[in-house]
Design a protein around this motif. Structure first.
Motif, mmCIF file in Angstrom:
data_model
loop_
_atom_site.group_PDB
_atom_site.id
_atom_site.type_symbol
_atom_site.label_atom_id
_atom_site.label_comp_id
_atom_site.label_asym_id
_atom_site.label_seq_id
_atom_site.Cartn_x
_atom_site.Cartn_y
_atom_site.Cartn_z
ATOM 1 N N HIS A 94 0.815 -1.219 0.000
ATOM 2 C CA HIS A 94 0.000 0.000 0.000
ATOM 3 C C HIS A 94 0.848 1.268 0.000
ATOM 4 C CE1 HIS A 94 -3.456 -2.550 0.672
ATOM 5 N NE2 HIS A 94 -2.830 -3.100 1.679
ATOM 6 N N ILE A 95 2.072 1.182 -0.523
ATOM 7 C CA ILE A 95 2.963 2.341 -0.561
ATOM 8 C C ILE A 95 3.455 2.496 -1.996
ATOM 9 C CG2 ILE A 95 5.002 3.459 0.410
ATOM 10 C CD1 ILE A 95 4.749 1.406 2.759
ATOM 11 N N GLU A 96 2.833 3.398 -2.714
ATOM 12 C CA GLU A 96 3.234 3.629 -4.107
ATOM 13 C C GLU A 96 4.638 4.221 -4.154
ATOM 14 O OE1 GLU A 96 0.306 5.856 -6.319
ATOM 15 O OE2 GLU A 96 -1.320 4.810 -5.287
ATOM 16 N N GLY A 97 5.413 3.778 -5.142
ATOM 17 C CA GLY A 97 6.751 4.315 -5.331
ATOM 18 C C GLY A 97 7.807 3.673 -4.449
ATOM 19 N N LEU A 98 7.447 2.669 -3.670
ATOM 20 C CA LEU A 98 8.412 1.956 -2.834
ATOM 21 C C LEU A 98 8.324 0.481 -3.183
ATOM 22 C CD1 LEU A 98 10.462 2.393 -0.521
ATOM 23 C CD2 LEU A 98 8.622 1.796 1.071
ATOM 24 N N ALA A 99 9.473 -0.146 -3.448
ATOM 25 C CA ALA A 99 9.488 -1.540 -3.877
ATOM 26 C C ALA A 99 10.601 -2.306 -3.175
ATOM 27 C CB ALA A 99 9.688 -1.612 -5.393
ATOM 28 N N PHE A 100 10.510 -3.624 -3.247
ATOM 29 C CA PHE A 100 11.548 -4.508 -2.728
ATOM 30 C C PHE A 100 12.908 -4.038 -3.252
ATOM 31 C CE2 PHE A 100 14.353 -8.120 -3.381
ATOM 32 C CZ PHE A 100 14.354 -8.727 -2.135
ATOM 33 N N GLY A 101 13.884 -3.917 -2.342
ATOM 34 C CA GLY A 101 15.241 -3.535 -2.726
ATOM 35 C C GLY A 101 15.512 -2.043 -2.714
ATOM 36 N N ASP A 102 14.459 -1.209 -2.613
ATOM 37 C CA ASP A 102 14.671 0.241 -2.551
ATOM 38 C C ASP A 102 15.335 0.622 -1.237
ATOM 39 O OD1 ASP A 102 13.452 0.589 -4.995
ATOM 40 O OD2 ASP A 102 11.610 1.477 -4.197
#
Length: 171
Positions: A114-122
């Protein structure tokens, strides 16, 4: 012990911990992308008790990072991050991480929902106040993971049994 001596000791320990965490930050992140996702109300008493217990034992976690650096297979913290697709917070695993200014920076170790712009590995900056859980792995056993333990009854039985088999006793 005088205040000046305590300040020098605190700075020395901080530098040593920073050096340890910088070295550990080079360790590959296995990620916990397979960890279950279960929604809880922010007023859930059992989950809030687990978060309180995890926060109360953060000194133990940091002591283990410092003293068991050669044994650690993985370490991370769960961080409360404001959501973008709905009101509230999402608690995501971050690790490895290292001190940065008054807080920390670390790698997102599972895929946020539920956090747009944040992904695994960021890379994510966060403060100690955002930490809601911690965990480290030694000899295949996961230490800490207070919130995950609360989630076990809400996830499929086979997955819960697999996770439970890896959990070490709480400190």
């Amino acid at each position: 012990m005088c205040t000046q001596t305590m300040t020098v000791l605190a700075r020395s320990m901080s530098r040593a911990l920073t050096a340890v965490l910088v070295v550990l930050a080079l360790v590959p992140t296995p990620g916990w992308a397979g960890d279950p996702v279960v929604d809880y109300e922010d007023t859930d008493p059992e989950m809030n008790a687990a978060i309180d217990q995890a926060r109360a034992t953060l000194p133990h976690f940091f002591e283990q990072l410092y003293n068991r650096v050669d044994e650690l297979e993985y370490f991370g913290v769960k961080v409360a991050v404001p959501t973008t697709s709905r009101p509230g917070l999402e608690h995501i695993w971050v690790g490895p991480f290292r001190p940065k200014g008054d807080g920390f920076e670390g790698y997102v170790a599972n895929e946020p929902n539920h956090i747009e712009g944040l992904a695994f590995g960021d890379l994510l900056d966060f403060t100690r106040d955002q930490i809601t859980d911690w965990s480290y792995v030694v000899e295949g056993r996961r230490h800490g993971a207070y919130t995950l333990r609360v989630m076990l009854p809400q996830i499929p039985q086979a997955q819960a049994a697999e996770i439970k088999a890896t959990l070490a006793p709480l400190p």
